[in-house]
Design an enzyme around this catalytic site. Sequence first.
Site, mmCIF file in Angstrom:
data_model
loop_
_atom_site.group_PDB
_atom_site.id
_atom_site.type_symbol
_atom_site.label_atom_id
_atom_site.label_comp_id
_atom_site.label_asym_id
_atom_site.label_seq_id
_atom_site.Cartn_x
_atom_site.Cartn_y
_atom_site.Cartn_z
ATOM 1 N N ARG A 215 0.844 -1.198 0.000
ATOM 2 C CA ARG A 215 0.000 0.000 0.000
ATOM 3 C C ARG A 215 0.875 1.242 0.000
ATOM 4 N NH1 ARG A 215 -5.374 -1.610 3.197
ATOM 5 N NH2 ARG A 215 -5.478 -3.735 2.377
ATOM 6 N N GLU A 217 1.080 4.026 1.342
ATOM 7 C CA GLU A 217 0.652 4.880 2.457
ATOM 8 C C GLU A 217 1.381 6.217 2.341
ATOM 9 O OE1 GLU A 217 -1.689 4.060 4.395
ATOM 10 O OE2 GLU A 217 -1.841 1.881 4.213
ATOM 11 N N ARG A 223 1.636 2.202 12.805
ATOM 12 C CA ARG A 223 0.930 0.953 12.476
ATOM 13 C C ARG A 223 0.744 0.692 10.988
ATOM 14 N NH1 ARG A 223 -5.251 1.443 14.395
ATOM 15 N NH2 ARG A 223 -5.771 3.515 13.703
ATOM 16 N N HIS A 224 1.347 1.523 10.152
ATOM 17 C CA HIS A 224 1.254 1.300 8.708
ATOM 18 C C HIS A 224 2.636 1.125 8.096
ATOM 19 C CE1 HIS A 224 -2.640 3.330 9.409
ATOM 20 N NE2 HIS A 224 -3.054 2.494 8.472
ATOM 21 N N GLU A 359 -7.255 -1.403 15.324
ATOM 22 C CA GLU A 359 -7.816 -2.324 14.328
ATOM 23 C C GLU A 359 -6.773 -3.370 13.967
ATOM 24 O OE1 GLU A 359 -9.042 -0.530 10.552
ATOM 25 O OE2 GLU A 359 -8.360 -2.363 9.581
ATOM 26 N N SER A 362 -10.083 -6.222 9.179
ATOM 27 C CA SER A 362 -11.386 -5.819 8.661
ATOM 28 C C SER A 362 -11.959 -7.005 7.904
ATOM 29 C CB SER A 362 -11.245 -4.650 7.688
ATOM 30 O OG SER A 362 -10.833 -3.495 8.372
ATOM 31 N N ARG A 410 0.817 -6.345 12.424
ATOM 32 C CA ARG A 410 0.070 -5.596 13.438
ATOM 33 C C ARG A 410 -0.365 -6.504 14.580
ATOM 34 N NH1 ARG A 410 -4.524 -1.447 11.546
ATOM 35 N NH2 ARG A 410 -2.948 -0.549 10.177
HETATM 36 O O1 4AD Z 1 -8.599 -3.086 6.563
HETATM 37 P P1 4AD Z 1 -7.957 -3.609 5.311
HETATM 38 O O2 4AD Z 1 -7.585 -2.614 4.309
HETATM 39 O O3 4AD Z 1 -8.954 -4.677 4.735
HETATM 40 C C1 4AD Z 1 -8.690 -5.494 3.642
HETATM 41 O O4 4AD Z 1 -7.626 -5.593 3.092
HETATM 42 C C2 4AD Z 1 -9.842 -6.335 3.249
HETATM 43 N N1 4AD Z 1 -9.550 -7.011 1.960
HETATM 44 C C3 4AD Z 1 -10.110 -7.332 4.310
HETATM 45 C C4 4AD Z 1 -11.336 -8.125 4.048
HETATM 46 O O5 4AD Z 1 -11.277 -9.328 3.974
HETATM 47 N N2 4AD Z 1 -12.434 -7.468 3.911
HETATM 48 O O6 4AD Z 1 -6.668 -4.426 5.724
HETATM 49 C C5 4AD Z 1 -6.782 -5.523 6.591
HETATM 50 C C6 4AD Z 1 -5.745 -5.464 7.696
HETATM 51 C C7 4AD Z 1 -5.786 -4.218 8.579
HETATM 52 O O7 4AD Z 1 -6.745 -4.316 9.598
HETATM 53 C C8 4AD Z 1 -4.368 -4.195 9.105
HETATM 54 O O8 4AD Z 1 -4.183 -5.120 10.156
HETATM 55 C C9 4AD Z 1 -3.586 -4.677 7.900
HETATM 56 O O9 4AD Z 1 -4.453 -5.451 7.107
HETATM 57 N N3 4AD Z 1 -3.086 -3.530 7.113
HETATM 58 C C10 4AD Z 1 -1.861 -3.017 7.246
HETATM 59 N N4 4AD Z 1 -0.824 -3.367 8.037
HETATM 60 C C11 4AD Z 1 0.309 -2.644 7.922
HETATM 61 N N5 4AD Z 1 0.471 -1.615 7.055
HETATM 62 C C12 4AD Z 1 -0.533 -1.240 6.246
HETATM 63 N N6 4AD Z 1 -0.353 -0.245 5.396
HETATM 64 C C13 4AD Z 1 -1.766 -1.958 6.312
HETATM 65 N N7 4AD Z 1 -2.945 -1.863 5.665
HETATM 66 C C14 4AD Z 1 -3.728 -2.831 6.173
HETATM 67 MG MG MG Z 2 -9.648 -1.862 7.680
#
Ligand code: 4AD
Ligand code: MG
Length: 436
Positions: A215, A217, A223-224, A359, A362, A410
């Site tokens: 991602r 970011e 946490r990202h 979080e 999700s 995380r």
């Molecule tokens: O909340 P996110 O964006 O949800 C999804 O990717 C959906 N496809 C999930 C689904 O099945 N609906 O990302 C899921 C999780 C977050 O809660 C977080 O724990 C982790 O992925 N995450 C990251 N961890 C570290 N750095 C980042 N940039 C992250 N983005 C998401």
């Molecule tokens: Mg989310």
Amino acid sequence: MALDLHQRITTKEVQHRTDGEDVILAGWAAEIRNLGKIAFITLRDREGVVQLTALKDFAQFALLNELAKESVIAIHGKVQTSKQKAGGKEVILHDIELIAKSDPNLPIDISGTIPTGLDKRLDNRFLDLRNPRNLAIFKVRSIVNWSLRNFLAKEGFIEMQTPKIISAGAEGGATLFPVTYYDKTVYLAQSQQLYKQMMMIAGFEKIFEIGPSFRAEKSHTMRHLTEFTHFDFELSFVKDEDDVLKVIERMFVQVCKDVNEACAEQLKLLGTTVEVPNIPFPRITHAQAIDLLNAEGGKLRHGDDIGTEDEKKLGDIVKKKYDTEVYFLTKFPYALRTFYTMTHGDISRGFDFEYRGEELASGAQREHRHDVLCKQIVEKGLKAKDFTFYTDPFKFGAPPHGGFGMGVDRLTKKLLNLENIRDAVLFPRDPERVVP
Ligand code: 4AD
Ligand code: MG
């Protein structure tokens, strides 16, 4: 004559040997105190440390005089009950062999006695990782991965690997990484989402993946990261999203149990504990969460996104009210969720899994009706034609399904109460860092 490394035992095993026993050890010379007629070396391997003592009749003092900290050595010696450490064992040196010398100018203090800033630690991560605290973090992370895998495999889930080079993003355009792919622009996968769903249409019913997601970011947070390890599962023939929550509850309890059982030593070293939560975890709707925050002085409106600070506050409120560190935030406003989420009116079947005020994951029941899915893609401002590779399969019989996605990085961070996600990742990637 070179010492026989096949005979090597670990520093931990030394503690179970009897006095006078001959042993061969190998590892890093973490500390060296050479007093001329007597010398002490702290030998470190992946199981811990042991003191090596060279008495005045030791023949290789010349080597000790030149030995730099963090060099790799092998030794032969005799076990002896330590005079300094009650009940502990040390090893009286007979032979020492220098296997690989270290540059004496170490860029960081590995022990952490002299604190080093995170950036410098990460610049020298190969040395930083020699700190036993870091080894402990990655042992726990390994158990977490194993536990997740083992739990789902036992429940009949199939592990898979989906593409990481993709043509359209699932989680919003803002964090897509474009990649030059011959004469085209493609993207790095933000999640396994669309492929997991296509596997439901393929009839696999229960699948999971532990793999990288990317991602772009824009900012630095604790946490990202720009590359993280995404643990995802998807489940068919669900009645609603609660069927997914029930799997998560059991899975999370199992992870906590496994970490406690397999990592007691590591948790102690890291000064933390992991409580095994009770099932069921509270389900708090997004609207209830806003009310709870407002009752404590918040000024949120229903439908507002809950920011990082409020999320932390909510964690404290829930802990007081429900006496738990884990809960689900359910029934998110559809405006806050992605196009693939099933909705009824303004409310979606999307949820977040919260742990210690953050979080962790999700998930949702997904929209499986082709016409509704296509409508939602357009409603969210995306181009329907970019997604036909994903939506077309829905014309051919898609079962109702749901799933979730969690960052392993995380999860490790939160289980161990680490402040920064970077500490839970071997070689973290963020907007500035792609080396080492
Ligand atoms: O909340 P996110 O964006 O949800 C999804 O990717 C959906 N496809 C999930 C689904 O099945 N609906 O990302 C899921 C999780 C977050 O809660 C977080 O724990 C982790 O992925 N995450 C990251 N961890 C570290 N750095 C980042 N940039 C992250 N983005 C998401
Ligand atoms: Mg989310």
